[in-house]
Design an enzyme around this catalytic site. Structure first.
Site, PDB file in Angstrom:
ATOM      1  N   GLN A  31       0.110  -1.485  -0.096  1.00  0.00           N
ATOM      2  CA  GLN A  31       0.258  -0.300  -0.060  1.00  0.00           C
ATOM      3  C   GLN A  31       1.437   0.899  -0.231  1.00  0.00           C
ATOM      4  O   GLN A  31       0.516   2.511  -0.063  1.00  0.00           O
ATOM      5  CB  GLN A  31      -0.875  -0.048   1.693  1.00  0.00           C
ATOM      6  CG  GLN A  31      -1.700  -0.990   1.261  1.00  0.00           C
ATOM      7  CD  GLN A  31      -2.441  -1.107   2.613  1.00  0.00           C
ATOM      8  OE1 GLN A  31      -3.592  -0.562   2.539  1.00  0.00           O
ATOM      9  NE2 GLN A  31      -2.007  -1.205   3.572  1.00  0.00           N
ATOM     10  N   ASN A  32       2.062   0.855   0.101  1.00  0.00           N
ATOM     11  CA  ASN A  32       3.367   1.930   0.264  1.00  0.00           C
ATOM     12  C   ASN A  32       3.977   2.774  -0.739  1.00  0.00           C
ATOM     13  O   ASN A  32       3.443   1.796  -2.243  1.00  0.00           O
ATOM     14  CB  ASN A  32       4.459   1.844   1.231  1.00  0.00           C
ATOM     15  CG  ASN A  32       4.015   1.613   2.236  1.00  0.00           C
ATOM     16  OD1 ASN A  32       3.147   1.514   2.810  1.00  0.00           O
ATOM     17  ND2 ASN A  32       5.109   0.295   2.807  1.00  0.00           N
ATOM     18  N   ASP A  34       6.287   4.752  -1.000  1.00  0.00           N
ATOM     19  CA  ASP A  34       7.674   5.099  -1.509  1.00  0.00           C
ATOM     20  C   ASP A  34       8.778   4.138  -2.383  1.00  0.00           C
ATOM     21  O   ASP A  34       9.966   4.759  -1.981  1.00  0.00           O
ATOM     22  CB  ASP A  34       8.447   4.941   0.043  1.00  0.00           C
ATOM     23  CG  ASP A  34       7.911   3.888   1.132  1.00  0.00           C
ATOM     24  OD1 ASP A  34       7.456   3.655   1.681  1.00  0.00           O
ATOM     25  OD2 ASP A  34       8.414   2.259   0.351  1.00  0.00           O
ATOM     26  N   HIS A  66      -1.649   1.017  -4.209  1.00  0.00           N
ATOM     27  CA  HIS A  66      -2.385   2.529  -3.839  1.00  0.00           C
ATOM     28  C   HIS A  66      -1.193   3.470  -4.633  1.00  0.00           C
ATOM     29  O   HIS A  66      -0.637   4.670  -4.714  1.00  0.00           O
ATOM     30  CB  HIS A  66      -2.175   3.167  -2.698  1.00  0.00           C
ATOM     31  CG  HIS A  66      -2.602   2.549  -1.750  1.00  0.00           C
ATOM     32  ND1 HIS A  66      -2.708   2.479  -0.075  1.00  0.00           N
ATOM     33  CD2 HIS A  66      -3.908   1.901  -2.085  1.00  0.00           C
ATOM     34  CE1 HIS A  66      -3.695   1.771  -0.256  1.00  0.00           C
ATOM     35  NE2 HIS A  66      -4.673   1.450  -0.821  1.00  0.00           N
ATOM     36  N   CYS A 113       0.932  15.280 -14.698  1.00  0.00           N
ATOM     37  CA  CYS A 113      -0.429  16.967 -14.992  1.00  0.00           C
ATOM     38  C   CYS A 113      -1.040  16.157 -15.306  1.00  0.00           C
ATOM     39  O   CYS A 113      -1.302  15.534 -16.606  1.00  0.00           O
ATOM     40  CB  CYS A 113       1.028  17.689 -16.654  1.00  0.00           C
ATOM     41  SG  CYS A 113      -0.656  18.495 -16.739  1.00  0.00           S
ATOM     42  N   CYS A 157      -1.961  17.947 -19.562  1.00  0.00           N
ATOM     43  CA  CYS A 157      -1.620  16.909 -21.193  1.00  0.00           C
ATOM     44  C   CYS A 157      -0.762  15.650 -20.225  1.00  0.00           C
ATOM     45  O   CYS A 157       0.060  15.207 -21.871  1.00  0.00           O
ATOM     46  CB  CYS A 157      -0.611  17.865 -21.023  1.00  0.00           C
ATOM     47  SG  CYS A 157       1.226  18.141 -20.716  1.00  0.00           S
ATOM     48  N   CYS A 209       3.106  22.389 -14.477  1.00  0.00           N
ATOM     49  CA  CYS A 209       4.191  20.950 -15.214  1.00  0.00           C
ATOM     50  C   CYS A 209       5.019  22.064 -16.153  1.00  0.00           C
ATOM     51  O   CYS A 209       4.616  23.166 -17.132  1.00  0.00           O
ATOM     52  CB  CYS A 209       2.915  20.992 -16.518  1.00  0.00           C
ATOM     53  SG  CYS A 209       2.516  20.033 -17.757  1.00  0.00           S
ATOM     54  N   SER A 232      -2.276  -1.023   9.664  1.00  0.00           N
ATOM     55  CA  SER A 232      -3.775  -1.593  10.167  1.00  0.00           C
ATOM     56  C   SER A 232      -5.046  -2.173   9.616  1.00  0.00           C
ATOM     57  O   SER A 232      -5.738  -2.533   9.872  1.00  0.00           O
ATOM     58  CB  SER A 232      -4.406   0.524  10.727  1.00  0.00           C
ATOM     59  OG  SER A 232      -4.501   0.672   9.805  1.00  0.00           O
ATOM     60  N   ASN A 283       2.922  -7.086  12.947  1.00  0.00           N
ATOM     61  CA  ASN A 283       2.489  -5.022  13.101  1.00  0.00           C
ATOM     62  C   ASN A 283       2.155  -5.400  14.648  1.00  0.00           C
ATOM     63  O   ASN A 283       3.255  -5.780  15.556  1.00  0.00           O
ATOM     64  CB  ASN A 283       1.044  -5.373  12.942  1.00  0.00           C
ATOM     65  CG  ASN A 283       0.476  -4.119  12.261  1.00  0.00           C
ATOM     66  OD1 ASN A 283       0.817  -3.036  11.656  1.00  0.00           O
ATOM     67  ND2 ASN A 283      -0.359  -3.108  13.372  1.00  0.00           N
TER      68      ASN A 283
HETATM   69  N1  APR Z   1       6.933  -2.454  12.571  1.00  0.00           N
HETATM   70  C1  APR Z   1       5.733  -2.798  12.628  1.00  0.00           C
HETATM   71  N2  APR Z   1       4.430  -2.391  12.416  1.00  0.00           N
HETATM   72  C2  APR Z   1       4.287  -0.959  12.422  1.00  0.00           C
HETATM   73  C3  APR Z   1       5.335  -0.113  13.012  1.00  0.00           C
HETATM   74  C4  APR Z   1       6.640  -1.148  12.767  1.00  0.00           C
HETATM   75  N3  APR Z   1       8.567  -0.995  12.745  1.00  0.00           N
HETATM   76  N4  APR Z   1       5.378   0.933  12.945  1.00  0.00           N
HETATM   77  C5  APR Z   1       3.852   1.249  13.179  1.00  0.00           C
HETATM   78  N5  APR Z   1       3.561   0.070  12.714  1.00  0.00           N
HETATM   79  C6  APR Z   1       1.929  -0.146  12.731  1.00  0.00           C
HETATM   80  C7  APR Z   1       1.186   0.425  13.199  1.00  0.00           C
HETATM   81  O1  APR Z   1       0.644  -0.047  14.319  1.00  0.00           O
HETATM   82  C8  APR Z   1      -0.294   0.322  12.548  1.00  0.00           C
HETATM   83  O2  APR Z   1      -1.000  -0.559  12.537  1.00  0.00           O
HETATM   84  O3  APR Z   1       1.818  -0.589  10.909  1.00  0.00           O
HETATM   85  C9  APR Z   1       0.345  -0.056  11.011  1.00  0.00           C
HETATM   86  C10 APR Z   1       0.419   1.516   9.991  1.00  0.00           C
HETATM   87  O4  APR Z   1      -1.075   1.279  10.061  1.00  0.00           O
HETATM   88  P1  APR Z   1      -1.080   3.062   8.730  1.00  0.00           P
HETATM   89  O5  APR Z   1      -0.743   3.865   8.864  1.00  0.00           O
HETATM   90  O6  APR Z   1      -2.231   2.914   9.257  1.00  0.00           O
HETATM   91  O7  APR Z   1      -1.043   2.726   7.736  1.00  0.00           O
HETATM   92  P2  APR Z   1      -1.825   1.699   5.988  1.00  0.00           P
HETATM   93  O8  APR Z   1      -1.828   0.485   6.808  1.00  0.00           O
HETATM   94  O9  APR Z   1      -0.612   1.192   5.198  1.00  0.00           O
HETATM   95  O10 APR Z   1      -2.456   2.349   5.809  1.00  0.00           O
HETATM   96  C11 APR Z   1      -3.334   2.096   4.922  1.00  0.00           C
HETATM   97  O11 APR Z   1      -4.058   4.279   4.552  1.00  0.00           O
HETATM   98  O12 APR Z   1      -4.143   6.935   4.048  1.00  0.00           O
HETATM   99  C12 APR Z   1      -4.401   5.575   3.610  1.00  0.00           C
HETATM  100  O13 APR Z   1      -3.426   5.635   1.661  1.00  0.00           O
HETATM  101  C13 APR Z   1      -2.549   5.424   2.757  1.00  0.00           C
HETATM  102  O14 APR Z   1      -2.015   3.085   1.569  1.00  0.00           O
HETATM  103  C14 APR Z   1      -1.981   3.886   3.152  1.00  0.00           C
HETATM  104  C15 APR Z   1      -3.407   2.900   3.472  1.00  0.00           C
HETATM  105 ZN    ZN Z   2       0.981  19.129 -18.524  1.00  0.00          ZN
END
Ligand code: APR
Ligand code: ZN
Length: 248
Positions: free
Chosen positions: A99-100, A102, A117, A125, A128, A149, A192, A216
Site C-alpha cells: 500500500q506504500n 515510497d 496505491h 500532469c 497534458c 507542468c 492497520s 504489526n
Molecule cells: N513495525 C511493524 N508495524 C508497525 C511499525 C513497525 N516498525 N510501526 C508502525 N507499525 C504499524 C502501526 O501499529 C499500524 O498498525 O503499522 C500500521 C500502520 O498503519 P497505517 O498508518 O494505517 O498505514 P496503512 O495501513 O499502510 O494505511 C493504509 O491508508 O491513508 C491511506 O493510502 C494510505 O496506504 C495508506 C492506507
Molecule cells: Zn501538462
C-alpha cells in the site's frame, strides 16, 4: 515461539504473498498514517488526500505532500524491506503487494512489487499527461507551489498515487487478488488493515486456504484470523524469520 512458527510456515511456502503498509517504512523514518504520531492525527485525510480536495486546491495538497514527499525521497530501506526481498529471492514469496508509495521495496531488491496505491516516485500532469520524476518536482517546490507542468504550464500536477475517492489501479489489484487466491501463506506486515479494498487482499487469501501471519506493532482487525500474530517491529521480526530460515 511465534517467530519460529512463522519461519516454519514460510519455509514450506511455495506461493507465499506479502502485503505491506506504512509500518514497514516507519523504521526508515517515514511517518505512518494512523496510530501514534500518524499523519492522519495531524491532518484530515479527506481534506488533504482526497481527489476532490486536490482538484479544488492543489496547493493545499502540495503543502502537506512536500513535507512527506521529501522524507520519503530521502528514506532508505530498513532491515524489514531487505528481509522481505530475501524471502522473495528464496522463493518463499511470489510477490510483495504494498500500500506504500515510497518505492523502498524496489530499492531493497524486491522484484515483483505490486503497488496498489500507486507510486510517489512520479508526478503526472492531469491536463497534458506529461510525467516527471518526483525528485525533479520536489526540487522546485520551494519556489513553485503548486508545481507547474514543464510541458503545458498547468498547475494540476499530481503524484501517481491513489487519493481517497480515486479508483484503484485495475491491473495491480487484479494481479494482487489472483496471487492471493493462489497463496499458501499470506504475510501481512505493518498495516492497520482498515483501508479497503487493499485490506480485502489477505481476506481473499485466507478464504482460499492460505495460512495468515500478521507482523504489526499493534493489534489489527485480522489478528483473530491469523495462525501467527507477532506484535513487534518489522525491522526486527522479519530479519529474525529470515535468520531462522537460514536464508532458504
Ligand atoms: N513495525 C511493524 N508495524 C508497525 C511499525 C513497525 N516498525 N510501526 C508502525 N507499525 C504499524 C502501526 O501499529 C499500524 O498498525 O503499522 C500500521 C500502520 O498503519 P497505517 O498508518 O494505517 O498505514 P496503512 O495501513 O499502510 O494505511 C493504509 O491508508 O491513508 C491511506 O493510502 C494510505 O496506504 C495508506 C492506507
Ligand atoms: Zn501538462
Amino acid at each position: 515461539m511465534t517467530v519460529r512458527r512463522a519461519a516454519e510456515l514460510l519455509s514450506a511456502a511455495s506461493s507465499g504473498l506479502a502485503l505491506t503498509g506504512a509500518g514497514i517504512s516507519a523504521e526508515s523514518g517515514i511517518p505512518t498514517f494512523r496510530g501514534e504520531g500518524g499523519v492522519w492525527t495531524k491532518y484530515d485525510p479527506v481534506k488533504v488526500a482526497s481527489i476532490d480536495a486536490f482538484l479544488q486546491d492543489p496547493a493545499a495538497y502540495w503543502r502537506v505532500s512536500k513535507e512527506r514527499g521529501g522524507i520519503a525521497l530521502a528514506a532508505r530501506p530498513n532491515p524489514g524491506h531487505y528481509a522481505l526481498a530475501a524471502l522473495e529471492a528464496a522463493g518463499r514469496l511470489a510477490a510483495i503487494v504494498t500500500q506504500n508509495t515510497d518505492g523502498l521495496h524496489q530499492d531493497s531488491g524486491g522484484r515483483r512489487v505490486i503497488e496498489v496505491h500507486g507510486s510517489g516516485r512520479t508526478v503526472e500532469c492531469l491536463d497534458c499527461g506529461a510525467r516527471e520524476p518526483r525528485s525533479d518536482v520536489q526540487a522546485r517546490l520551494d519556489v513553485e507551489m503548486p508545481p507547474r507542468c514543464t510541458t503545458c504550464g498547468s498547475t494540476v500536477m499530481k503524484p501517481t498515487v491513489v487519493l481517497f475517492g480515486e479508483p484503484m489501479p485495475v491491473a495491480a489489484m487484479q494481479e494482487a487478488f489472483a496471487l492471493a487466491r493462489e497463496a499458501d501463506v499470506m504475510l501481512v506486515v505493518g498495516t492497520s488493515l482498515v483501508v479497503h479494498p487493499a485490506a480485502d487482499i489477505p481476506l481473499a487469501a485466507v478464504r482460499s486456504g492460505a495460512r495468515l501471519i500478521v507482523v504489526n506493532a499493534e493489534p489489527t482487525p485480522f489478528d483473530s484470523l491469523a495462525e501467527v500474530v507477532i506484535h513487534g517491529l518489522s525491522g526486527e521480526v522479519l530479519p529474525e524469520i529470515v535468520r531462522l530460515l537460514g536464508g532458504r
